[in-house]
Design an enzyme around this catalytic site. Structure first.
Site, short mmCIF file in Angstrom:
data_model
loop_
_atom_site.label_atom_id
_atom_site.label_comp_id
_atom_site.label_asym_id
_atom_site.label_seq_id
_atom_site.Cartn_x
_atom_site.Cartn_y
_atom_site.Cartn_z
N SER A 140 -6.97 -1.58 -6.68
CA SER A 140 -6.48 -2.44 -5.60
C SER A 140 -6.65 -1.79 -4.23
O SER A 140 -7.06 -2.45 -3.27
CB SER A 140 -5.03 -2.83 -5.84
OG SER A 140 -4.25 -1.69 -6.04
N LEU A 141 -6.32 -0.49 -4.11
CA LEU A 141 -6.54 0.16 -2.81
C LEU A 141 -8.03 0.12 -2.48
O LEU A 141 -8.43 -0.10 -1.33
CB LEU A 141 -6.04 1.61 -2.86
CG LEU A 141 -4.52 1.80 -2.99
CD1 LEU A 141 -4.17 3.29 -3.13
CD2 LEU A 141 -3.77 1.21 -1.80
N THR A 149 0.83 -1.21 0.00
CA THR A 149 0.00 0.00 0.00
C THR A 149 0.86 1.25 0.00
O THR A 149 0.61 2.22 -0.74
CB THR A 149 -0.92 0.00 1.25
OG1 THR A 149 -1.84 -1.06 1.12
CG2 THR A 149 -1.66 1.32 1.40
N ARG A 188 -6.25 -6.78 -13.52
CA ARG A 188 -6.85 -5.75 -12.65
C ARG A 188 -6.85 -4.38 -13.33
O ARG A 188 -5.86 -3.96 -13.94
CB ARG A 188 -6.06 -5.67 -11.35
CG ARG A 188 -6.53 -4.57 -10.42
CD ARG A 188 -5.81 -4.62 -9.11
NE ARG A 188 -4.40 -4.38 -9.24
CZ ARG A 188 -3.83 -3.18 -9.30
NH1 ARG A 188 -4.59 -2.08 -9.28
NH2 ARG A 188 -2.54 -3.06 -9.39
N GLU A 217 -6.23 7.10 -15.67
CA GLU A 217 -5.33 5.96 -15.83
C GLU A 217 -5.91 5.02 -16.88
O GLU A 217 -7.07 5.13 -17.27
CB GLU A 217 -5.11 5.24 -14.49
CG GLU A 217 -4.22 6.06 -13.55
CD GLU A 217 -3.84 5.33 -12.29
OE1 GLU A 217 -3.75 4.10 -12.29
OE2 GLU A 217 -3.63 6.03 -11.27
N HIS A 220 3.43 -4.69 -14.34
CA HIS A 220 3.25 -3.27 -14.61
C HIS A 220 4.14 -2.90 -15.78
O HIS A 220 5.30 -3.32 -15.83
CB HIS A 220 3.59 -2.43 -13.38
CG HIS A 220 3.09 -1.03 -13.47
ND1 HIS A 220 3.68 -0.08 -14.27
CD2 HIS A 220 2.03 -0.42 -12.89
CE1 HIS A 220 3.00 1.06 -14.17
NE2 HIS A 220 1.99 0.88 -13.34
C1 SIN Z 1 0.29 2.95 -10.97
O1 SIN Z 1 0.35 4.00 -10.33
O2 SIN Z 1 0.55 2.87 -12.16
C2 SIN Z 1 -0.11 1.70 -10.27
C3 SIN Z 1 -1.50 1.80 -9.85
C4 SIN Z 1 -2.08 0.45 -9.66
O3 SIN Z 1 -1.35 -0.53 -9.54
O4 SIN Z 1 -3.29 0.34 -9.70
#
Ligand code: SIN
Length: 506
Positions: A369-370, A39, A364, A109, A224
């Site tokens: 996720s948070l 986190t 995802r 995003e 990622h």
């Molecule tokens: C990111 O900031 O690219 C990661 C965010 C995420 O894993 O949802």
């Protein structure tokens, strides 16, 4: 009052522990110091429907689309519907999300149809949430045990009766409990390249597996797309692309528009594979992130954490390109739960990344996720108030996958060797032959028990058991879907997408 052990201190564990502490004797166990979790490193933000022009339905549709048809729709509906209330609760706990003209700033995003990602401290969202929750838990009645490691769950009469813990003094002792909540996060340390901190070794998932709980979707590991190619693989948030940065190959050309109409803002698995293919085509060289159009002061203000890391590696990203490559980031699979965090093992709950709630499917959606940790942590805490563990159906006998086909010439086990085997065979692109070979090596390593004398060796034991399950799950799923891409699957992923880095650029 019941005793509840919560293992893990990210958003999911802290949310559960905070709520549960109102009605139960809560012991919060964390293997490092409080606040050291995935986190804390989350940058992009938390997704949630907080604006009148957005809708829960749209968030649900985006989440289901990213999950490539494998999400549980009911769980997604819960996530997106209850998310806004949990975000408001975080605000009440003291998280100051960034604002523009008094309104929450809207972060964009990949694969979101609306800029619904809230952020705090620019790109320090996870750290700000973690700090607020840690402050609250310290004020609560929960007992906190730092430097305490979950060795194993203890099962008696078909239900979890507590946990075997290795305490800071190095002694193993049994702590009885009426319920155990796993909030131990993911296992990025399965791979040599990961955005996760060193603590991410899958301890809760491995303990749950040994105890007989059901795990699922283990083949779905999210890579990622953009980690800085330093040894630490520092995350360069998707939000940087959301603000307009683009990816270029070694020739300086943008290449993702040929892969997906949304180019840099295509779903994360698509972008990661597009980068991997480009890297393979250019002999393993990283691609570069071009954020120069955003300007020095914007970059420093909007992304202070990344700005510091990139500059510390010697790059002025307002003028220079940033070398990036994919790195293991998030495990969609995990311990199977219902909508309230209950696992298949009576008395055992799982929340956050360690859980397989069904909200992520095969891939995802960014910044969900948070949200998952907050929503399902709160739900699990409510379930603890009402559950009668004696009425919880006993699970079927655990399925133990025995070593089937060990090779005789496996290299000696080490964490680095395990990571190499998994990266090569079960990374961004897999195939049957590579997975079979990896399974045989993992089988060979699994025939002799690993030592358990140090925390490091306990972590290795966990990584080995989970790595093997991941490979077996990837073997069993013969089609490509979401983050699970097989070059030998009918869906057809370019066989060139596999890469091995040749030259970390900084
Ligand atoms: C990111 O900031 O690219 C990661 C965010 C995420 O894993 O949802």
């Amino acid at each position: 009052m019941a005793r509840v052990i919560v293992v893990g201190s990210g958003i999911a564990g802290l949310t559960t522990a905070l709520s549960a502490a109102a009605h139960h004797e809560v012991v919060l166990v964390t293997k490092s110091t409080l606040g050291q979790s995935n986190t804390r490193y989350a940058q992009g933000g938390i997704a949630g429907v907080m604006f009148a022009e957005d809708s829960v339905e749209a968030h649900i549709i985006d989440t289901l689309a990213a999950g490539a048809g494998l999400c549980d729709e009911e769980a997604v509906r819960v996530l997106c519907t209850e998310g806004p209330a949990r975000i408001r609760e975080l605000v009440a706990f003291g998280v100051e999300f960034d604002r523009t003209d008094g309104e929450f700033a809207r972060g964009r995003e990949a694969a979101h149809s609306y800029p619904r990602v809230l952020h705090a401290g620019g790109d320090a969202t996870g750290a700000r949430i973690e700090a607020a929750l840690v402050a609250r838990i310290r004020e609560s009645r929960a007992a906190i045990l730092e430097d305490t490691f979950l060795v194993d769950l203890v099962v008696e009469d078909g239900r979890v009766a507590g946990a075997l813990l290795r305490f800071a003094d190095g002694e193993d002792r049994f702590m009885p409990a009426d319920a155990v909540v796993l909030a131990t996060g993911g296992a990025g340390q399965l791979f040599p390249y990961t955005t996760n901190p060193a603590v991410a070794t899958g301890d809760g998932a491995a303990a749950a597996l040994r105890a007989g709980a059901r795990l699922a979707d283990l083949e779905f590991y999210q890579f990622h797309p953009t980690a800085l190619t330093t040894a630490e693989r520092f995350l360069v948030s998707e939000a940087v692309r959301g603000e307009g940065a683009v990816l270029r190959n070694a020739a300086g050309e943008r290449f993702l528009a040929a892969v997906h109409p949304d180019a840099e803002l295509a779903p994360r698995d698509v972008v990661a594979r597009g980068i991997a293919a480009e890297m393979a085509a250019q002999g393993g060289l990283p691609v570069v992130l071009d954020a120069t159009m955003l300007g020095a002061s914007f970059l420093a203000n909007r992304f202070p954490v990344i700005d510091q890391a990139v500059r510390a590696s010697g790059i002025d990203w307002s003028r220079q390109y940033v070398p990036v490559s994919p790195a293991a980031h998030y495990w969609m699979g995990g311990v199977v739960t219902d909508l309230d965090g209950r696992t298949t093992l009576p008395g055992l709950y799982a929340v956050g990344e360690v859980a397989r709630t069904g909200v992520h499917g095969a891939n995802r959606l960014a910044s969900n996720s948070l949200l998952e940790g907050a929503v399902f942590g709160a739900r699990a805490a409510r379930a603890l108030d009402t559950d009668d563990v004696s009425a919880w159906p006993a699970p079927p006998r655990p399925v133990v996958t025995i070593a089937r086909n060990p090779v005789s010439d496996a290299p000696p086990f080490s964490r680095a060797e395990l990571q190499r085997v998994l990266w090569d065979a079960a990374g961004l692109l897999r195939d049957g032959a590579g997975l079979q070979h990896a399974a045989a090596i993992l089988d060979a390593w699994s025939t002799a028990p690993l030592p358990t004398d140090s925390i490091r060796s306990l972590e290795d034991r966990n990584l080995l058991v989970l790595g093997r399950e991941l490979v077996l799950a990837a073997l069993a799923r013969t089609e490509s879907v979401g983050a699970h891409a097989r070059s030998d699957s009918p869906a057809g992923v370019p066989a060139t997408a596999k890469f091995r880095e040749v030259a970390p650029a900084c």
